[in-house]
Write a protein that holds these residues in place. Structure first.
Motif, PDB file in Angstrom:
ATOM      1  N   SER A 179      16.818  33.481  10.867  1.00 20.74           N
ATOM      2  CA  SER A 179      15.621  33.601  11.614  1.00 20.74           C
ATOM      3  C   SER A 179      15.312  32.268  12.112  1.00 20.74           C
ATOM      4  N   GLY A 180      14.876  32.048  13.241  1.00 20.65           N
ATOM      5  CA  GLY A 180      14.567  30.904  13.964  1.00 20.65           C
ATOM      6  C   GLY A 180      13.065  30.096  13.199  1.00 20.65           C
ATOM      7  N   ASP A 181      12.994  28.867  13.368  1.00 19.07           N
ATOM      8  CA  ASP A 181      11.788  28.289  12.854  1.00 19.07           C
ATOM      9  C   ASP A 181      11.532  27.082  14.021  1.00 19.07           C
ATOM     10  N   SER A 182      10.183  27.623  14.511  1.00 22.85           N
ATOM     11  CA  SER A 182      10.104  26.646  15.586  1.00 22.85           C
ATOM     12  C   SER A 182       9.688  25.204  15.122  1.00 22.85           C
ATOM     13  N   SER A 183       9.244  25.112  13.719  1.00 22.62           N
ATOM     14  CA  SER A 183       8.955  23.855  13.292  1.00 22.62           C
ATOM     15  C   SER A 183      10.178  22.858  12.954  1.00 22.62           C
ATOM     16  N   ALA A 184      11.404  23.611  13.135  1.00 20.13           N
ATOM     17  CA  ALA A 184      12.592  22.905  12.850  1.00 20.13           C
ATOM     18  C   ALA A 184      13.378  22.384  14.001  1.00 20.13           C
ATOM     19  N   MET A 185      12.505  22.518  15.172  1.00 19.99           N
ATOM     20  CA  MET A 185      13.079  22.177  16.442  1.00 19.99           C
ATOM     21  C   MET A 185      13.072  20.437  16.562  1.00 19.99           C
ATOM     22  N   ALA A 186      12.056  20.014  16.035  1.00 19.24           N
ATOM     23  CA  ALA A 186      11.861  18.380  16.146  1.00 19.24           C
ATOM     24  C   ALA A 186      13.246  17.933  15.475  1.00 19.24           C
ATOM     25  N   ASP A 187      13.742  18.557  14.310  1.00 21.62           N
ATOM     26  CA  ASP A 187      14.899  18.039  13.579  1.00 21.62           C
ATOM     27  C   ASP A 187      16.132  18.264  14.242  1.00 21.62           C
ATOM     28  N   ALA A 188      16.012  19.380  14.876  1.00 31.40           N
ATOM     29  CA  ALA A 188      17.194  19.571  15.644  1.00 31.40           C
ATOM     30  C   ALA A 188      17.504  18.762  16.729  1.00 31.40           C
ATOM     31  N   MET A 189      16.268  18.320  17.478  1.00 30.38           N
ATOM     32  CA  MET A 189      16.571  17.438  18.677  1.00 30.38           C
ATOM     33  C   MET A 189      16.764  16.064  18.286  1.00 30.38           C
ATOM     34  N   ALA A 190      16.293  15.685  16.874  1.00 28.54           N
ATOM     35  CA  ALA A 190      16.353  14.343  16.406  1.00 28.54           C
ATOM     36  C   ALA A 190      17.911  14.087  16.053  1.00 28.54           C
ATOM     37  N   LYS A 223      22.316  10.797  23.393  1.00 30.26           N
ATOM     38  CA  LYS A 223      22.213  10.830  24.662  1.00 30.26           C
ATOM     39  C   LYS A 223      22.710  12.027  25.347  1.00 30.26           C
ATOM     40  N   GLN A 224      22.074  12.673  26.056  1.00 28.42           N
ATOM     41  CA  GLN A 224      22.581  13.978  26.864  1.00 28.42           C
ATOM     42  C   GLN A 224      23.021  15.002  25.952  1.00 28.42           C
ATOM     43  N   GLY A 225      22.420  14.861  24.694  1.00 24.65           N
ATOM     44  CA  GLY A 225      22.966  16.167  23.674  1.00 24.65           C
ATOM     45  C   GLY A 225      22.266  17.495  24.083  1.00 24.65           C
ATOM     46  N   ARG A 226      22.787  18.256  23.387  1.00 22.36           N
ATOM     47  CA  ARG A 226      22.475  19.852  23.955  1.00 22.36           C
ATOM     48  C   ARG A 226      22.167  20.531  22.537  1.00 22.36           C
ATOM     49  N   ALA A 227      20.892  21.084  22.442  1.00 21.54           N
ATOM     50  CA  ALA A 227      20.650  22.084  21.280  1.00 21.54           C
ATOM     51  C   ALA A 227      20.641  23.419  22.029  1.00 21.54           C
ATOM     52  N   VAL A 228      21.219  24.300  21.026  1.00 22.33           N
ATOM     53  CA  VAL A 228      21.478  25.807  21.786  1.00 22.33           C
ATOM     54  C   VAL A 228      20.705  26.519  20.702  1.00 22.33           C
ATOM     55  N   VAL A 229      19.725  27.471  21.079  1.00 22.16           N
ATOM     56  CA  VAL A 229      19.192  28.313  20.256  1.00 22.16           C
ATOM     57  C   VAL A 229      19.688  29.596  20.291  1.00 22.16           C
ATOM     58  N   VAL A 230      20.288  30.183  19.376  1.00 16.70           N
ATOM     59  CA  VAL A 230      21.199  31.402  19.147  1.00 16.70           C
ATOM     60  C   VAL A 230      20.224  32.212  18.180  1.00 16.70           C
ATOM     61  N   ASN A 231      19.606  31.747  17.231  1.00 18.46           N
ATOM     62  CA  ASN A 231      19.021  32.710  16.178  1.00 18.46           C
ATOM     63  C   ASN A 231      17.779  33.185  16.604  1.00 18.46           C
ATOM     64  N   VAL A 232      17.369  34.439  16.103  1.00 23.23           N
ATOM     65  CA  VAL A 232      16.292  35.184  16.739  1.00 23.23           C
ATOM     66  C   VAL A 232      14.994  34.499  16.288  1.00 23.23           C
ATOM     67  N   HIS A 233      13.959  34.795  17.122  1.00 23.77           N
ATOM     68  CA  HIS A 233      12.606  34.051  16.804  1.00 23.77           C
ATOM     69  C   HIS A 233      11.781  35.123  16.798  1.00 23.77           C
ATOM     70  N   GLY A 234      10.546  34.962  15.818  1.00 20.45           N
ATOM     71  CA  GLY A 234       9.506  36.085  15.845  1.00 20.45           C
ATOM     72  C   GLY A 234       8.768  36.187  17.249  1.00 20.45           C
ATOM     73  N   ASP A 235       8.428  37.520  17.244  1.00 25.09           N
ATOM     74  CA  ASP A 235       7.464  37.927  18.668  1.00 25.09           C
ATOM     75  C   ASP A 235       6.527  36.921  18.940  1.00 25.09           C
ATOM     76  N   THR A 236       5.714  36.658  17.939  1.00 27.67           N
ATOM     77  CA  THR A 236       4.388  35.871  18.115  1.00 27.67           C
ATOM     78  C   THR A 236       4.831  34.032  17.992  1.00 27.67           C
ATOM     79  N   GLU A 237       5.939  34.037  18.097  1.00 32.79           N
ATOM     80  CA  GLU A 237       6.383  32.300  18.076  1.00 32.79           C
ATOM     81  C   GLU A 237       6.278  31.805  19.391  1.00 32.79           C
ATOM     82  N   HIS A 238       5.250  31.134  19.963  1.00 40.45           N
ATOM     83  CA  HIS A 238       5.151  30.497  20.877  1.00 40.45           C
ATOM     84  C   HIS A 238       5.050  29.127  21.171  1.00 40.45           C
ATOM     85  N   GLU A 239       4.910  28.493  20.009  1.00 38.78           N
ATOM     86  CA  GLU A 239       4.936  26.964  20.230  1.00 38.78           C
ATOM     87  C   GLU A 239       5.852  26.079  19.416  1.00 38.78           C
ATOM     88  N   VAL A 240       6.191  25.102  20.213  1.00 34.81           N
ATOM     89  CA  VAL A 240       7.224  24.269  19.560  1.00 34.81           C
ATOM     90  C   VAL A 240       6.575  22.852  19.646  1.00 34.81           C
TER      91      VAL A 240
END
Length: 370
Positions: free
Chosen positions: A264-275, A279-296
């Motif tokens: 299950s995806g966790d929007s709070s982990a996105m900063a760690d993924a991007m870190a 240069k020109q790296g790509r983060a790919v979101v495959v995992n499912v996120h909750g229906d009410t998760e709208h902020e990153v």
């Protein structure tokens, strides 16, 4: 006819394994005796109340394989006796998306919320006097299911069902996420976050595509060990833990790709993924996120200054038929150690145990044998 199936009912958070009434196949449809079905986190998300827009009651399961027992009028792609694997995203081949090479986004998917038959939008399953949908038009958590011929791909009978069944979701999604969406190239450094079925296939795909380094992140020690066995160069329990080691191993260049395959995806982990990205790296979101998760929350300045990319991935950004045929060929020729991903097997009546083991991190991929 009667069949047994695992059903999610309104207001329930567990699977009810019970008898259902199944219609015979109609125009363009096939009846499949299910021999094996993979336990995916997407099914767990469905049972736990996720996918709020999907109907309940619904028969679960979208990853599976079986034998065609009967075909309806007009079926040309398969015949009785064929061994088939389910494609959880059907492709008509003629809509705007299919014509544009985006078969995984085919307009046939518009009816997935109801889960009724692709051909006419009506139910093929009933129980307790109610019409049942089928998850992703498949409903593989059952002894038998009726699906459109566009939802199956034939494979050679010599290949084992319990391994091939994983290709329908974990295979095309994980491998495709690395090879297609993330576009791993020779010499790249890739990070796979989450070593379930999809993450394991993403790891194998990245290695097959020629990545110089593939790192795996998972909090479960057993899954980190499995990643090493599948060819990972190193592992870490978290993305934050991996960052200093990755910086050292790449001489500061960091990762070209980070593929997020957590259960299950966790929007709070996105900063760690991007870190973790260079240069020109790509983060790919495959995992499912909750229906009410709208902020990153993440550094947009870092994203802009280093041209980092954040993209989504559905079904491996891959034509389901092309993807399945490619992976079936590679597996048949011994190029994919698919059998090693199946770490536990369960009868249909014990499907709840399978998902409990999944939640506890005990399995790379569990399989139900109806």
């Amino acid at each position: 006819m009667d069949a047994k199936a695992a059903v999610v009912w309104p207001g329930r958070r567990t699977w009810a394994v019970e008898s259902v009434e199944l219609d015979p196949p109609r125009q363009g449809e096939v009846l499949v005796r299910v021999e094996a079905a993979g336990l995916c986190h997407s099914d767990a998300h469905l049972a736990s109340g996720g996918y709020a827009g999907l109907r309940r009651p619904m028969v679960g399961g979208h990853e599976g394989a079986g034998v065609v027992e009967a075909v309806g009028p007009g079926v040309t792609l398969v015949e009785e006796g064929d061994h088939v694997v389910f494609a959880f995203m059907p492709a008509c081949g003629v809509c705007t998306d299919c014509a544009g090479g985006r078969q995984h986004l085919c307009e046939l998917g518009a009816g997935v919320a109801e889960g009724f038959a692709i051909a006419d939008g009506t139910a093929r399953r009933r129980a307790r006097g109610a019409e049942l949908g089928s998850f992703c038009f498949v409903g593989s958590f059952a002894t038998r299911t009726v699906v459109h011929e566009r939802s199956v791909v034939r494979f050679e009978p010599s290949l084992p069902m319990e391994s091939v069944c994983l290709l329908g979701c974990a295979g095309v999604t994980g491998w495709g996420a690395a090879v297609n969406t993330a576009a791993v190239r020779t010499g790249d450094t890739a990070v796979i976050v989450g070593v379930g079925g999809i993450g394991a296939m993403a790891l194998l795909g990245a290695r097959y595509a020629g990545a110089a380094q593939v790192w795996a992140v998972d909090p479960v020690p057993g899954k980190r060990a499995a990643a090493i066995e599948l060819g990972a160069d190193g592992t870490a329990a978290s993305m934050a833990e991996l960052l200093p080691e990755l910086r050292d191993e790449t001489r500061g260049r960091l990762a070209d790709q980070v593929v997020l395959c957590m259960g299950s995806g966790d929007s709070s982990a996105m900063a760690d993924a991007m870190a973790l990205l260079g240069k020109q790296g790509r983060a790919v979101v495959v995992n499912v996120h909750g229906d009410t998760e709208h902020e990153v929350r993440m550094s947009l300045r870092d994203m802009q200054s280093y041209e980092k990319q954040l993209v989504g991935c559905l079904a491996g950004s891959w034509s389901p038929r092309e993807g399945l045929r490619t992976l079936l060929d590679l597996y048949g020729r011994g190029r994919i150690p698919l059998d090693r991903l199946v770490t536990a097997r369960y009868p249909l009546d014990r499907i709840q145990d399978g998902f409990a083991d999944q939640a506890a991190g005990k399995n790379v991929r569990g399989v139900v044998l109806p």
